[in-house]
Design a protein around this motif. Structure first.
Motif, short mmCIF file in Angstrom:
data_model
loop_
_atom_site.label_atom_id
_atom_site.label_comp_id
_atom_site.label_asym_id
_atom_site.label_seq_id
_atom_site.Cartn_x
_atom_site.Cartn_y
_atom_site.Cartn_z
N ASP A 75 0.83 -1.21 0.00
CA ASP A 75 0.00 0.00 0.00
C ASP A 75 0.87 1.26 0.00
OD1 ASP A 75 -2.68 0.89 -0.12
OD2 ASP A 75 -2.64 1.42 2.00
N PHE A 76 1.87 1.31 0.87
CA PHE A 76 2.79 2.46 0.87
C PHE A 76 3.53 2.57 -0.46
CE2 PHE A 76 2.79 2.73 5.64
CZ PHE A 76 2.44 4.07 5.71
N ASN A 77 3.93 1.44 -1.03
CA ASN A 77 4.63 1.44 -2.31
C ASN A 77 3.76 2.10 -3.39
OD1 ASN A 77 6.69 -1.02 -3.96
ND2 ASN A 77 5.80 0.78 -4.86
N LEU A 78 2.51 1.72 -3.45
CA LEU A 78 1.61 2.31 -4.44
C LEU A 78 1.42 3.80 -4.20
CD1 LEU A 78 -1.05 -0.54 -4.59
CD2 LEU A 78 0.63 0.05 -6.36
N TYR A 79 1.26 4.19 -2.95
CA TYR A 79 1.10 5.59 -2.61
C TYR A 79 2.35 6.39 -2.99
CZ TYR A 79 0.64 9.86 0.10
OH TYR A 79 0.58 11.19 0.48
N HIS B 120 3.29 9.84 -4.96
CA HIS B 120 3.64 10.91 -4.01
C HIS B 120 5.09 10.72 -3.54
CE1 HIS B 120 -0.75 10.54 -3.82
NE2 HIS B 120 -0.77 11.83 -3.52
N PRO B 121 6.05 10.75 -4.47
CA PRO B 121 7.43 10.42 -4.12
C PRO B 121 8.10 11.40 -3.16
CG PRO B 121 7.32 11.27 -6.35
CD PRO B 121 5.91 11.09 -5.88
N GLU B 122 7.53 12.56 -2.98
CA GLU B 122 8.14 13.56 -2.10
C GLU B 122 7.52 13.58 -0.70
OE1 GLU B 122 9.96 16.68 -3.67
OE2 GLU B 122 10.35 15.53 -5.48
N ASP B 123 6.65 12.63 -0.41
CA ASP B 123 6.02 12.55 0.92
C ASP B 123 6.98 11.78 1.84
OD1 ASP B 123 4.50 12.06 3.20
OD2 ASP B 123 2.65 11.70 2.08
N TYR B 124 7.82 12.53 2.52
CA TYR B 124 8.87 11.92 3.33
C TYR B 124 8.34 11.27 4.60
CZ TYR B 124 11.88 14.05 -0.06
OH TYR B 124 12.46 14.39 -1.26
N ALA C 172 9.12 7.42 5.44
CA ALA C 172 9.61 6.96 6.74
C ALA C 172 8.74 5.82 7.28
CB ALA C 172 9.66 8.12 7.74
N GLU C 173 7.43 5.95 7.10
CA GLU C 173 6.52 4.89 7.56
C GLU C 173 6.70 3.62 6.72
OE1 GLU C 173 2.45 5.99 8.42
OE2 GLU C 173 3.08 8.05 8.85
N TYR C 174 6.93 3.78 5.42
CA TYR C 174 7.21 2.63 4.56
C TYR C 174 8.48 1.92 5.04
CZ TYR C 174 9.06 -0.11 0.74
OH TYR C 174 9.61 -1.12 0.01
N ASN C 175 9.53 2.69 5.29
CA ASN C 175 10.80 2.11 5.75
C ASN C 175 10.63 1.37 7.07
OD1 ASN C 175 12.24 2.90 3.49
ND2 ASN C 175 12.85 4.85 4.39
N ALA C 176 9.85 1.94 7.98
CA ALA C 176 9.60 1.28 9.27
C ALA C 176 8.82 -0.02 9.07
CB ALA C 176 8.85 2.22 10.21
N ALA C 177 7.81 0.02 8.21
CA ALA C 177 7.02 -1.18 7.94
C ALA C 177 7.88 -2.24 7.25
CB ALA C 177 5.80 -0.84 7.08
N SER C 178 8.75 -1.80 6.35
CA SER C 178 9.64 -2.73 5.65
C SER C 178 10.60 -3.42 6.61
CB SER C 178 10.42 -1.97 4.57
OG SER C 178 11.26 -2.82 3.86
N GLU C 179 11.13 -2.67 7.57
CA GLU C 179 12.02 -3.26 8.57
C GLU C 179 11.26 -4.23 9.47
OE1 GLU C 179 14.15 -0.18 10.66
OE2 GLU C 179 14.92 0.66 8.79
N ALA C 180 10.05 -3.86 9.86
CA ALA C 180 9.22 -4.74 10.69
C ALA C 180 8.87 -6.02 9.93
CB ALA C 180 7.95 -4.02 11.14
N LEU C 181 8.61 -5.89 8.64
CA LEU C 181 8.31 -7.06 7.81
C LEU C 181 9.52 -7.99 7.73
CD1 LEU C 181 6.60 -8.73 5.85
CD2 LEU C 181 7.28 -7.13 4.03
N ALA C 182 10.68 -7.43 7.50
CA ALA C 182 11.89 -8.26 7.43
C ALA C 182 12.11 -9.01 8.75
CB ALA C 182 13.10 -7.41 7.08
#
Length: 85
Positions: free
Chosen positions: A21-25, A29-33, A37-47
């Motif tokens: 979902d974050f990836n699609l967003y 919206h590539p400049e929504d930092y 940051a939330e995508y990166n946190a979710a990605s780390e939690a997923l790993a």
């Protein structure tokens, strides 16, 4: 299925959905930092969740994405996609 295993699998699935979902967003919206940051946190939690699941119950994916350090665990059942909720 073991309740702990099922809960961990559900956590992996929820985090995967969140990352997609974050990836699609972020594609639109590539400049929504804050979202990045939330995508990166979710990605780390997923790993971390995948690593925990695979250490306890075996690989989630194949074709070189999930090593099998002891015995070949792909023959063990149930496979993640065979789980009923």
């Amino acid at each position: 299925m073991d309740p702990k295993r099922l809960n961990l699998l559900k956590k992996v699935m929820a985090l995967e959905f969140t990352c997609v979902d974050f990836n699609l967003y972020l594609d639109t919206h590539p400049e929504d930092y804050r979202a990045l940051a939330e995508y990166n946190a979710a990605s780390e939690a997923l790993a971390a969740a995948k690593k925990e699941y695979e250490a306890l119950y075996g690989p989630l994916t194949n074709y070189g994405h999930s090593p099998s350090p002891q015995a070949w665990r792909w023959i063990e059942e149930p496979w993640p996609w065979e789980t009923t909720f």
